[in-house]
Scaffold this active site. Sequence first.
Site, PDB file in Angstrom:
ATOM      1  N   ARG A 280       0.819  -1.221   0.000  1.00  0.00           N
ATOM      2  CA  ARG A 280       0.000   0.000   0.000  1.00  0.00           C
ATOM      3  C   ARG A 280       0.846   1.261   0.000  1.00  0.00           C
ATOM      4  O   ARG A 280       0.490   2.254   0.634  1.00  0.00           O
ATOM      5  CB  ARG A 280      -0.922   0.048   1.229  1.00  0.00           C
ATOM      6  CG  ARG A 280      -1.946  -1.046   1.298  1.00  0.00           C
ATOM      7  CD  ARG A 280      -3.128  -0.689   0.422  1.00  0.00           C
ATOM      8  NE  ARG A 280      -4.193  -1.647   0.585  1.00  0.00           N
ATOM      9  CZ  ARG A 280      -5.348  -1.361   1.176  1.00  0.00           C
ATOM     10  NH1 ARG A 280      -5.590  -0.170   1.629  1.00  0.00           N
ATOM     11  NH2 ARG A 280      -6.265  -2.284   1.253  1.00  0.00           N
TER      12      ARG A 280
ATOM     13  N   ASP B 139      -7.044  -2.238  -7.227  1.00  0.00           N
ATOM     14  CA  ASP B 139      -7.557  -2.869  -6.015  1.00  0.00           C
ATOM     15  C   ASP B 139      -7.886  -4.321  -6.315  1.00  0.00           C
ATOM     16  O   ASP B 139      -8.145  -4.680  -7.459  1.00  0.00           O
ATOM     17  CB  ASP B 139      -8.807  -2.147  -5.498  1.00  0.00           C
ATOM     18  CG  ASP B 139      -9.072  -2.525  -4.047  1.00  0.00           C
ATOM     19  OD1 ASP B 139      -8.337  -2.048  -3.172  1.00  0.00           O
ATOM     20  OD2 ASP B 139      -9.958  -3.348  -3.805  1.00  0.00           O
TER      21      ASP B 139
ATOM     22  N   ARG C  77      -6.445  12.002  -5.627  1.00  0.00           N
ATOM     23  CA  ARG C  77      -7.766  11.389  -5.494  1.00  0.00           C
ATOM     24  C   ARG C  77      -8.857  12.455  -5.577  1.00  0.00           C
ATOM     25  O   ARG C  77      -9.900  12.245  -6.184  1.00  0.00           O
ATOM     26  CB  ARG C  77      -7.875  10.621  -4.183  1.00  0.00           C
ATOM     27  CG  ARG C  77      -9.115   9.732  -4.173  1.00  0.00           C
ATOM     28  CD  ARG C  77      -9.267   8.937  -2.923  1.00  0.00           C
ATOM     29  NE  ARG C  77      -9.438   9.782  -1.768  1.00  0.00           N
ATOM     30  CZ  ARG C  77      -9.807   9.358  -0.565  1.00  0.00           C
ATOM     31  NH1 ARG C  77     -10.007   8.075  -0.374  1.00  0.00           N
ATOM     32  NH2 ARG C  77      -9.941  10.183   0.435  1.00  0.00           N
TER      33      ARG C  77
ATOM     34  N   ARG D 212      -3.301   6.576   1.237  1.00  0.00           N
ATOM     35  CA  ARG D 212      -3.822   7.761   1.919  1.00  0.00           C
ATOM     36  C   ARG D 212      -2.856   8.461   2.857  1.00  0.00           C
ATOM     37  O   ARG D 212      -3.089   9.594   3.249  1.00  0.00           O
ATOM     38  CB  ARG D 212      -5.093   7.376   2.691  1.00  0.00           C
ATOM     39  CG  ARG D 212      -6.288   7.324   1.780  1.00  0.00           C
ATOM     40  CD  ARG D 212      -7.529   6.929   2.537  1.00  0.00           C
ATOM     41  NE  ARG D 212      -7.453   5.537   2.952  1.00  0.00           N
ATOM     42  CZ  ARG D 212      -8.447   4.881   3.530  1.00  0.00           C
ATOM     43  NH1 ARG D 212      -9.578   5.487   3.779  1.00  0.00           N
ATOM     44  NH2 ARG D 212      -8.320   3.608   3.864  1.00  0.00           N
TER      45      ARG D 212
ATOM     46  N   TYR E 159     -15.403 -10.808   0.580  1.00  0.00           N
ATOM     47  CA  TYR E 159     -16.071  -9.529   0.273  1.00  0.00           C
ATOM     48  C   TYR E 159     -17.361  -9.749  -0.516  1.00  0.00           C
ATOM     49  O   TYR E 159     -18.347  -9.038  -0.327  1.00  0.00           O
ATOM     50  CB  TYR E 159     -15.124  -8.614  -0.518  1.00  0.00           C
ATOM     51  CG  TYR E 159     -13.984  -8.093   0.330  1.00  0.00           C
ATOM     52  CD1 TYR E 159     -14.148  -6.985   1.151  1.00  0.00           C
ATOM     53  CD2 TYR E 159     -12.740  -8.729   0.337  1.00  0.00           C
ATOM     54  CE1 TYR E 159     -13.119  -6.512   1.947  1.00  0.00           C
ATOM     55  CE2 TYR E 159     -11.695  -8.273   1.135  1.00  0.00           C
ATOM     56  CZ  TYR E 159     -11.893  -7.159   1.930  1.00  0.00           C
ATOM     57  OH  TYR E 159     -10.881  -6.706   2.723  1.00  0.00           O
TER      58      TYR E 159
HETATM   59  O1  1CP Z   1       0.549   0.881  -3.392  1.00  0.00           O
HETATM   60  C1  1CP Z   1      -0.313   0.012  -3.250  1.00  0.00           C
HETATM   61  O2  1CP Z   1      -0.047  -1.101  -2.735  1.00  0.00           O
HETATM   62  C2  1CP Z   1      -1.712   0.389  -3.633  1.00  0.00           C
HETATM   63  C3  1CP Z   1      -2.503  -0.591  -4.408  1.00  0.00           C
HETATM   64  C4  1CP Z   1      -3.510  -1.393  -3.580  1.00  0.00           C
HETATM   65  C5  1CP Z   1      -3.438  -2.760  -3.266  1.00  0.00           C
HETATM   66  C6  1CP Z   1      -2.276  -3.700  -3.520  1.00  0.00           C
HETATM   67  C7  1CP Z   1      -4.738  -0.912  -3.082  1.00  0.00           C
HETATM   68  C8  1CP Z   1      -5.213   0.476  -3.155  1.00  0.00           C
HETATM   69  N1  1CP Z   1      -5.436  -1.972  -2.571  1.00  0.00           N
HETATM   70  C9  1CP Z   1      -4.662  -3.110  -2.644  1.00  0.00           C
HETATM   71  C10 1CP Z   1      -5.021  -4.455  -2.252  1.00  0.00           C
HETATM   72  C11 1CP Z   1      -6.191  -4.689  -1.383  1.00  0.00           C
HETATM   73  N2  1CP Z   1      -7.424  -4.088  -1.403  1.00  0.00           N
HETATM   74  C12 1CP Z   1      -6.237  -5.712  -0.407  1.00  0.00           C
HETATM   75  C13 1CP Z   1      -5.119  -6.700  -0.160  1.00  0.00           C
HETATM   76  C14 1CP Z   1      -4.015  -6.096   0.631  1.00  0.00           C
HETATM   77  C15 1CP Z   1      -4.381  -5.713   2.040  1.00  0.00           C
HETATM   78  O3  1CP Z   1      -4.742  -6.607   2.809  1.00  0.00           O
HETATM   79  O4  1CP Z   1      -4.284  -4.522   2.352  1.00  0.00           O
HETATM   80  C16 1CP Z   1      -7.499  -5.674   0.206  1.00  0.00           C
HETATM   81  C17 1CP Z   1      -8.009  -6.568   1.318  1.00  0.00           C
HETATM   82  C18 1CP Z   1      -8.246  -4.648  -0.422  1.00  0.00           C
HETATM   83  C19 1CP Z   1      -9.662  -4.282  -0.163  1.00  0.00           C
HETATM   84  C20 1CP Z   1      -9.753  -2.850   0.163  1.00  0.00           C
HETATM   85  N3  1CP Z   1      -9.761  -1.854  -0.779  1.00  0.00           N
HETATM   86  C21 1CP Z   1      -9.742  -2.252   1.431  1.00  0.00           C
HETATM   87  C22 1CP Z   1      -9.624  -2.981   2.757  1.00  0.00           C
HETATM   88  C23 1CP Z   1     -10.929  -3.137   3.393  1.00  0.00           C
HETATM   89  C24 1CP Z   1     -10.855  -4.089   4.578  1.00  0.00           C
HETATM   90  O5  1CP Z   1     -11.629  -5.055   4.580  1.00  0.00           O
HETATM   91  O6  1CP Z   1     -10.024  -3.878   5.487  1.00  0.00           O
HETATM   92  C25 1CP Z   1      -9.789  -0.857   1.239  1.00  0.00           C
HETATM   93  C26 1CP Z   1      -9.820   0.211   2.287  1.00  0.00           C
HETATM   94  C27 1CP Z   1      -9.783  -0.632  -0.165  1.00  0.00           C
HETATM   95  C28 1CP Z   1      -9.701   0.659  -0.879  1.00  0.00           C
HETATM   96  C29 1CP Z   1      -8.313   1.017  -1.238  1.00  0.00           C
HETATM   97  N4  1CP Z   1      -7.500   0.271  -2.085  1.00  0.00           N
HETATM   98  C30 1CP Z   1      -6.310   0.906  -2.274  1.00  0.00           C
HETATM   99  C31 1CP Z   1      -6.340   2.123  -1.506  1.00  0.00           C
HETATM  100  C32 1CP Z   1      -5.249   3.149  -1.456  1.00  0.00           C
HETATM  101  C33 1CP Z   1      -7.597   2.174  -0.871  1.00  0.00           C
HETATM  102  C34 1CP Z   1      -8.108   3.300  -0.005  1.00  0.00           C
HETATM  103  C35 1CP Z   1      -9.083   4.055  -0.819  1.00  0.00           C
HETATM  104  C36 1CP Z   1      -9.032   5.513  -0.604  1.00  0.00           C
HETATM  105  O7  1CP Z   1      -8.305   6.226  -1.298  1.00  0.00           O
HETATM  106  O8  1CP Z   1      -9.801   5.965   0.273  1.00  0.00           O
END
Ligand code: 1CP
Length: 372
Positions: free
Chosen positions: A44, A95, A57, A48, A172
């Site tokens: 990640r 994502d 964003r 944020r 999910y």
């Molecule tokens: O630099 C990077 O790694 C960004 C790319 C990335 C990746 C690899 C994002 C951006 N998401 C992910 C993978 C991801 N998404 C996972 C697997 C890794 C992990 O466990 O963190 C999972 C479970 C998700 C699902 C997801 N998408 C969540 C988690 C929800 C939960 O159940 O805890 C969230 C908050 C998102 C949205 C998201 N995806 C990525 C970002 C930066 C965000 C936040 C969105 C925003 O800008 O508000």
Amino acid sequence: MHLQEVLCHFSFSIIIFMTQLKNDRFLKALLKQPVDRTPIWMMRQAGRYLPEYRASRKDAGSFMDLCTNPDFACEVTLQPLDRYPDLDAAILFSDILTIPDAMDLGLYFETGEGPKFKKVVRTAADVDALPVVNTADRLSYVTDAVSTIRRELNGRVPLIGFSGSPWTLATYMVEGGSTKDFRHVKGMMYSQPEVMHQMLDKLARSVIDYLNAQIKAGAQAVQIFDTWGGVLSHAAYQEFSLKYMQQIVDGLIRENEGRKVPVILFTKGAGQWLESMADTGCDALGIDWTTDIGNARRRVGDQVALQGNMDPSVLYGTPARIREEVASILESYGPGAGQVFNLGHGIHQFVDPEHAKAFIEAVAELSPQYHK
Ligand code: 1CP
């Protein structure tokens, strides 16, 4: 030489030129080849905690607008590399939930609440209706982002492609969003196991197509995120999560552009299952902070490289404390190749970017002594 041969030679040279990597220590470490220092990237890393990410964003409109516009996706992928020149890999900005979205479940994000789906998958009929996703038809915005990022990286560091594991995606899809108790998805697993298997198989086939499309578009390594495998029992992990990651590993393109494309499996909370994960034939395992990396190396280090594993919460500590933790993880892994430094899970949104800098710099400064 005929004109045709000259042209052919010329375009071949362009391809070679385009794919010449200036920094390949990440790919080398994943294959356990010698490197000058331990490579580092952060789960990640584009997210944020970075003010420039929050600004992009806002410009794009929403998180999904960032993901579906290749220029925005490229912009945010490169932000952490510009801020932290010691990072050794870029990760595609996207994502894991793009696949369920492409299955027409209607992904949306409510501010401060994480991902949600308009439709949930709970019955045999729901699973029957799920398509196996064809990336070229439904997710070309992702492969377009991959090629755009590769072009803009211009060989600076390798690009990681990724997807969720079938089990993690299923959590999910069945729950309709994030969950703490996994009530519906575990309910389905224990009351309708065949239906669950059918769903996981459709997801595995979709993921294979998706990751191979990312590889063909230019992803130089791929990671499968199994964030929720660790909530399963010992037997259920093998049957409902690992089995489908095995199916994926077996179906992936393992060489492209004349190089191996390493495959990294990451199951959060899988400390006890490292041996069976390594047996899938992947190249590396991502490990979280609950496992000692030196111990993991003694168990599976002959078979696979290890990626990890600092607790992301250490980044709330002082830069001096962060440096101390980096030193102790490097010491635990010990000398020689085969480690990629990372956090044991994603960086938290409230981390001070200066602390992330201290972390990355500590790895760059303290690790060369382990590679003499
Ligand atoms: O630099 C990077 O790694 C960004 C790319 C990335 C990746 C690899 C994002 C951006 N998401 C992910 C993978 C991801 N998404 C996972 C697997 C890794 C992990 O466990 O963190 C999972 C479970 C998700 C699902 C997801 N998408 C969540 C988690 C929800 C939960 O159940 O805890 C969230 C908050 C998102 C949205 C998201 N995806 C990525 C970002 C930066 C965000 C936040 C969105 C925003 O800008 O508000």
